[in-house]
Scaffold this active site. Structure first.
Site, short mmCIF file in Angstrom:
data_model
loop_
_atom_site.label_atom_id
_atom_site.label_comp_id
_atom_site.label_asym_id
_atom_site.label_seq_id
_atom_site.Cartn_x
_atom_site.Cartn_y
_atom_site.Cartn_z
N CYS A 1 0.80 -1.19 0.01
CA CYS A 1 -0.01 -0.01 0.10
C CYS A 1 0.88 1.21 -0.01
CB CYS A 1 -0.97 0.04 1.15
SG CYS A 1 -2.48 1.21 1.01
N HIS B 1 -3.62 -5.18 0.45
CA HIS B 1 -2.97 -5.27 1.89
C HIS B 1 -3.27 -7.00 2.22
CE1 HIS B 1 -2.32 -1.44 3.96
NE2 HIS B 1 -3.20 -1.00 3.29
N GLU C 1 -1.49 -8.60 4.00
CA GLU C 1 -1.18 -9.10 5.62
C GLU C 1 -2.32 -8.88 6.50
OE1 GLU C 1 -1.13 -4.48 5.80
OE2 GLU C 1 -1.05 -6.04 4.35
#
Length: 261
Positions: A97, A186, A188
């Site tokens: 990001c 994202h 994660e």
């Protein structure tokens, strides 16, 4: 020069965290699975290393600030310099990001306010043809899902970048420059962490709070698909670290099929 890693020593990755709310989240468990050590440092901390001596790679996480906010957050330039250091050493780096936006601007691309509005929720990522022989994206399914939350967008990629994946709202979802990968989404983030982000976003933008909160159930519903694809992406990145000597990770500037020149 990088310090040589001992044969039984886990590869060590520097993780720069620009935002207190934007931690590694699921990356911790995936790194443990692949026997990778994450050294997480706040992006604005004086102890953030100035180079990658002793590290096998770099991850730059996301944050509420933007690539164009360097005057307000001067330490963002340090993160760009770390990305330059990774590329010059041919060490794998992953920008997520904000990290991807910093990577784009560091290597000559352009980041601006997204003209199609804020992108939040579950995004579908479509792999590009150029990704077929990429060490990370080449082994991913043609379509995958991930959480996303950003208002800025990479409008122009660096000249020597390879576009690896696109999305419906914003096209530059994943790209590579040398040994550095950038993802606008994202991979994660877990549903629990995403819900916290939404609540913070709603406090900042109450007029659109209802639409932001509507994205939470979709994330929870699709989380098996999200986690499966994102875990594979992270695993592919971590395998690059584990299979190469710390000073000898080298990748071609562009992906191509093996064969004669």
């Amino acid at each position: 020069m990088n310090q040589q890693r001992q044969p039984n020593e886990a590869p060590r990755v520097l993780v720069a965290q620009p935002d207190p709310q934007g931690g590694p989240d699921r990356l911790r468990g995936w790194a443990l699975r692949h026997k990778i050590e994450l050294d997480v440092r706040p992006g604005d901390h004086p102890d953030l290393p100035s180079n990658l001596d002793g590290y096998a790679g770099l991850i730059v996480l996301g944050g509420h600030m933007g690539d164009r906010d360097t005057a307000k957050y001067p330490w963002l330039q340090r993160l760009r310099e770390l990305l330059h250091d990774a590329r010059s050493r041919e060490l794998p780096a992953l920008g997520i990001c904000l990290g991807a936006q910093l990577m784009a601007s560091a290597f000559g691309g352009r980041v601006e306010r997204g003209d199609l509005g804020f992108e939040a929720g579950v995004v579908m990522i479509r792999r590009e043809e150029e990704a077929e022989f990429d060490p990370i994206f080449g082994r991913l399914p043609e379509l995958m899902y991930s959480g996303a939350m950003h208002g800025d967008a990479i409008t122009t990629l660096p000249k020597d970048a390879v576009l690896l994946a696109t999305g419906e709202q914003y096209p530059h979802q994943a790209f590579r420059v040398g040994s550095c990968w950038g993802v606008q989404f994202h991979p994660e983030v877990s549903p629990a962490q995403y819900e916290k982000w939404v609540e913070s976003l709603c406090a900042e933008d109450p007029a659109n709070a209802e639409s932001y909160r509507e994205s939470i159930p979709e994330f929870q519903l699709l989380d098996d698909k999200i986690a499966r694809g994102c875990a594979e992406l992270a695993g592919n990145f971590f395998q690059l670290l584990g299979q190469h000597d710390i000073a000898k990770v080298g990748l071609p500037s562009r992906c191509r099929a093996p064969g004669p020149e």
